[in-house]
Design an enzyme around this catalytic site. Structure first.
Site, mmCIF file in Angstrom:
data_model
loop_
_atom_site.group_PDB
_atom_site.id
_atom_site.type_symbol
_atom_site.label_atom_id
_atom_site.label_comp_id
_atom_site.label_asym_id
_atom_site.label_seq_id
_atom_site.Cartn_x
_atom_site.Cartn_y
_atom_site.Cartn_z
ATOM 1 N N GLU A 149 40.236 24.738 -116.307
ATOM 2 C CA GLU A 149 41.281 24.872 -117.325
ATOM 3 C C GLU A 149 41.957 23.542 -117.633
ATOM 4 O OE1 GLU A 149 43.956 28.129 -116.854
ATOM 5 O OE2 GLU A 149 44.856 27.739 -118.820
ATOM 6 N N GLU A 244 47.232 35.429 -122.011
ATOM 7 C CA GLU A 244 47.986 35.080 -120.807
ATOM 8 C C GLU A 244 49.470 35.087 -121.175
ATOM 9 O OE1 GLU A 244 46.636 32.073 -117.232
ATOM 10 O OE2 GLU A 244 46.793 31.307 -119.231
HETATM 11 MN MN MN Z 1 45.765 29.534 -119.227
#
Ligand code: MN
Length: 288
Positions: A149, A244
C-alpha cells in the site's frame, strides 16, 4: 471487479466478530472482506476453519490487511526485528492458506503508522527490499499475492506515491508483489490520480476507495470518481475495489486513524449499513 469493505466500518476498535460481519457484508452485496492479518495470526485452527466455511457459505473472498507493528518492521536497522517481521508474515501467510485467502495487503514493507525516528530512505529501502524478496519467495510458493500500500507523508516515508512504488516493486522483482493504491492517500500525494492509476497499469493489484476525509465513496465527491473510473477502465482493472471508511471517532481506530470528530453525524448501526449500501450502489454504477 470485486467490491469489498474493511471489517472495521461499524465500530471503533481493531477487533471484530467475523461471523456477524461476513453475513452482514454479503447481504449488502459485497463479494470481498478485508480482515486483520494480526487477527489471523492469533486464531487457532478451529477459528480459521469456521471463518473459511463462512466465507464459502456467503461467497465472500477474504483479504488479509496488515498495518504491521514496529516489532515486525521489515525495514528496521535491527536484523532481529526484520527477521521477526519475516516470521510474522510467514505465519500470516500460512494462516491465510487455511482460510483459502490469496491476497495480503498493506504497509508490509515497514510498519504503520511510522514514528519517523529513522528516515534514511536509501538504507531503509535496501533493508525493506531484501526482506520483501524473502517474503516474495514464500508468497510465490504459496500462491499468495502481496499488494504494497502506497501511503502518504504523515504515515510512512517508504512508499508515498505510485512512481516510487513501481520502482520499489521492480527492485523486488517478483510476479507476486504489486501495488495497492488508495484514493485517500493519493488525494494527498499524487499530481493526478487517474494518471497514477494508468501509470501503475498491470502492477495495480488492489484498490482502496474513500473520500478525501475517509467518508464513504460518493458521500461528498471530494474525489473525481468519474476520472478514477475511466482510469480503471483504461487499464482493464478487474481486481479488488475495497472501501476503507472511517467515520466514527474514539476507540483505537479513532486514535490510529485520527478521526477527531464524528464524521458519521451520530449514525446508528442501521444508518451506517444504509450509507454503505448506497455507497456500494454508487461505486458499481461508476466503475462497472
Ligand atoms: Mn488503504
Amino acid at each position: 471487479m470485486k467490491f469489498g469493505t474493511s471489517y472495521s466500518y461499524w465500530g471503533n476498535v481493531w477487533s471484530c466478530n467475523y461471523c456477524e460481519v461476513i453475513e452482514k457484508v454479503a447481504k449488502i452485496g459485497f463479494d470481498m472482506l478485508e480482515v486483520g492479518a494480526d487477527h489471523l495470526y492469533h486464531m487457532d485452527d478451529d477459528e480459521l476453519e469456521k471463518l473459511r466455511k463462512l466465507a464459502i457459505e456467503y461467497g465472500v473472498e477474504l483479504v488479509a490487511n496488515s498495518g504491521p507493528a514496529k516489532e515486525y518492521d521489515l525495514a528496521n536497522k535491527d536484523k532481529n526485528i526484520r527477521e521477526n517481521g519475516i516470521s510474522f508474515f510467514e505465519k500470516v501467510m500460512e494462516q491465510m492458506k487455511k482460510i483459502d485467502s490469496h491476497k495480503l495487503i498493506g504497509a508490509i514493507y515497514s510498519f504503520w503508522p511510522s514514528d519517523f525516528m529513522e528516515t534514511d530512505k536509501v538504507i531503509a529501502w535496501e533493508r525493506s527490499i531484501d526482506s520483501l524478496k524473502i517474503l516474495a519467495k514464500k508468497a510465490e510458493a504459496m500462491d499468495i499475492h502481496i499488494s504494497l500500500e502506497v501511503l502518504n507523508r504523515y504515515e510512512t516515508f517508504i512508499l508515498t506515491d505510485c512512481k516510487e512504488a513501481k520502482k520499489y516493486c521492480e527492485q523486488v522483482g517478483s510476479p507476486n508483489i504489486d501495488i495497492l493504491l488508495d484514493t485517500f492517500h493519493m488525494n494527498i500525494e499524487e499530481d493526478n490520480m487517474a494518471e497514477a492509476i494508468r501509470e501503475c497499469d498491470a502492477m495495480l493489484g488492489h484498490f482502496h476507495v474513500g473520500e478525501g476525509n475517509r467518508k464513504l465513496p460518493g458521500m461528498n465527491n471530494s474525489i473525481d470518481w468519474d476520472a478514477v473510473a475511466q482510469a480503471l477502465k483504461d487499464i482493464a482493472y478487474n481486481k479488488g475495489v475495497v472501501m476503507e471508511p472511517f467515520m466514527i471517532s474514539g476507540g483505537e481506530v479513532g486514535r490510529d486513524i485520527k478521526v477527531w470528530r464524528d464524521l458519521s453525524e451520530g449514525a446508528s448501526q442501521e444508518q451506517l449499513t444504509m450509507h454503505i449500501t448506497e455507497s456500494l450502489r454508487f461505486l458499481k454504477k461508476k466503475f462497472l
